[in-house]
Design a protein around this motif. Structure first.
Motif, short mmCIF file in Angstrom:
data_model
loop_
_atom_site.label_atom_id
_atom_site.label_comp_id
_atom_site.label_asym_id
_atom_site.label_seq_id
_atom_site.Cartn_x
_atom_site.Cartn_y
_atom_site.Cartn_z
N GLU A 9 26.91 41.44 23.27
CA GLU A 9 27.63 42.48 24.01
C GLU A 9 27.78 42.13 25.49
O GLU A 9 28.04 42.99 26.32
N GLY A 10 27.60 40.83 25.81
CA GLY A 10 27.85 40.38 27.17
C GLY A 10 26.70 40.57 28.14
O GLY A 10 26.90 40.55 29.34
N ARG A 11 25.50 40.74 27.63
CA ARG A 11 24.32 40.91 28.49
C ARG A 11 23.29 39.87 28.07
O ARG A 11 23.28 39.38 26.96
N THR A 12 22.42 39.53 29.02
CA THR A 12 21.37 38.55 28.76
C THR A 12 20.10 39.00 29.47
O THR A 12 20.13 39.87 30.34
N ASP A 13 18.99 38.37 29.10
CA ASP A 13 17.70 38.70 29.68
C ASP A 13 17.34 37.73 30.79
O ASP A 13 17.54 36.52 30.65
N ARG A 19 17.70 43.20 31.70
CA ARG A 19 18.97 42.86 31.07
C ARG A 19 20.07 42.92 32.13
O ARG A 19 20.16 43.90 32.88
N VAL A 20 20.87 41.87 32.20
CA VAL A 20 21.96 41.83 33.17
C VAL A 20 23.23 41.34 32.49
O VAL A 20 23.19 40.69 31.44
N SER A 21 24.35 41.64 33.12
CA SER A 21 25.64 41.16 32.62
C SER A 21 25.71 39.64 32.74
O SER A 21 25.22 39.05 33.71
N LYS A 22 26.32 39.02 31.76
CA LYS A 22 26.50 37.57 31.81
C LYS A 22 27.46 37.15 32.92
O LYS A 22 27.55 35.97 33.24
N SER A 23 28.13 38.12 33.53
CA SER A 23 29.03 37.81 34.66
C SER A 23 28.38 38.11 36.00
O SER A 23 29.04 38.02 37.04
#
Length: 172
Positions: A9-13, A19-23
């Protein structure tokens, strides 16, 4: 397993568990450094006489990525790594003819790859500076990434010099 489905869903740890946005600027900064690290591996393949130095740069880049990926990193880029880069820059600058004008990126295959790494390094630097504007980074991070593209430029010039490839100047 390589895939976890947690990023679908476009988030990473982050290592903190956040959890943050991949952007996000943080992900963009260390992701671009990761891209640069891959290019340095390619440069090492084509620049055999510089392979050990380029592999050391790759190790430094892993340290830099870890520092960028963590708000309180266990490993950090140090003044030693910056000094090492500066010593290499001095070495290659002394071995090349004086630079009198701008040059076109390119030349032999190894130099061309090093020029590509230089330009990707500058993009990585812009991403790191952007992150620094959001969250103040240590000065060593900014100094290292700035010095690194200088090294790639000098290594590219040195590769062309060793291979008797004449540097070309832009035509205005």
């Amino acid at each position: 397993m390589v895939y976890t489905r947690t990023g679908d869903e476009g988030r990473t740890d982050l290592s903190s568990g956040e959890r943050v946005s991949k952007s996000s600027n943080r992900i963009e900064a260390y992701g671009t450094v990761d891209e640069l690290n891959s290019e340095v591996g390619l440069c090492a393949h084509y620049s055999e006489d510089k392979r050990a130095e380029l592999e050391q740069v790759q190790n430094h880049l892993h340290i830099l990525q870890a520092e960028l990926a963590n708000r309180e990193p266990d490993v950090k880029v140090s003044e030693d790594e910056i000094g090492w880069l500066e010593n290499l820059c001095d070495k290659y600058q002394e071995e090349c003819p004086p630079l009198r004008d701008f040059i076109l990126a390119g030349g032999c295959k190894s130099a061309s790859h090093l020029h590509k790494a230089r330009s990707t390094g500058r993009r990585a630097e812009r991403r790191v500076v952007e992150l620094d504007q959001d969250e103040e980074l240590r000065p060593q991070v900014l100094a290292y990434i700035n010095r690194l593209s200088d090294l790639f430029f000098l290594m590219a010039r040195h590769e062309n010099f060793l291979n008797d490839v004449e540097e070309k100047n832009p035509e205005y």
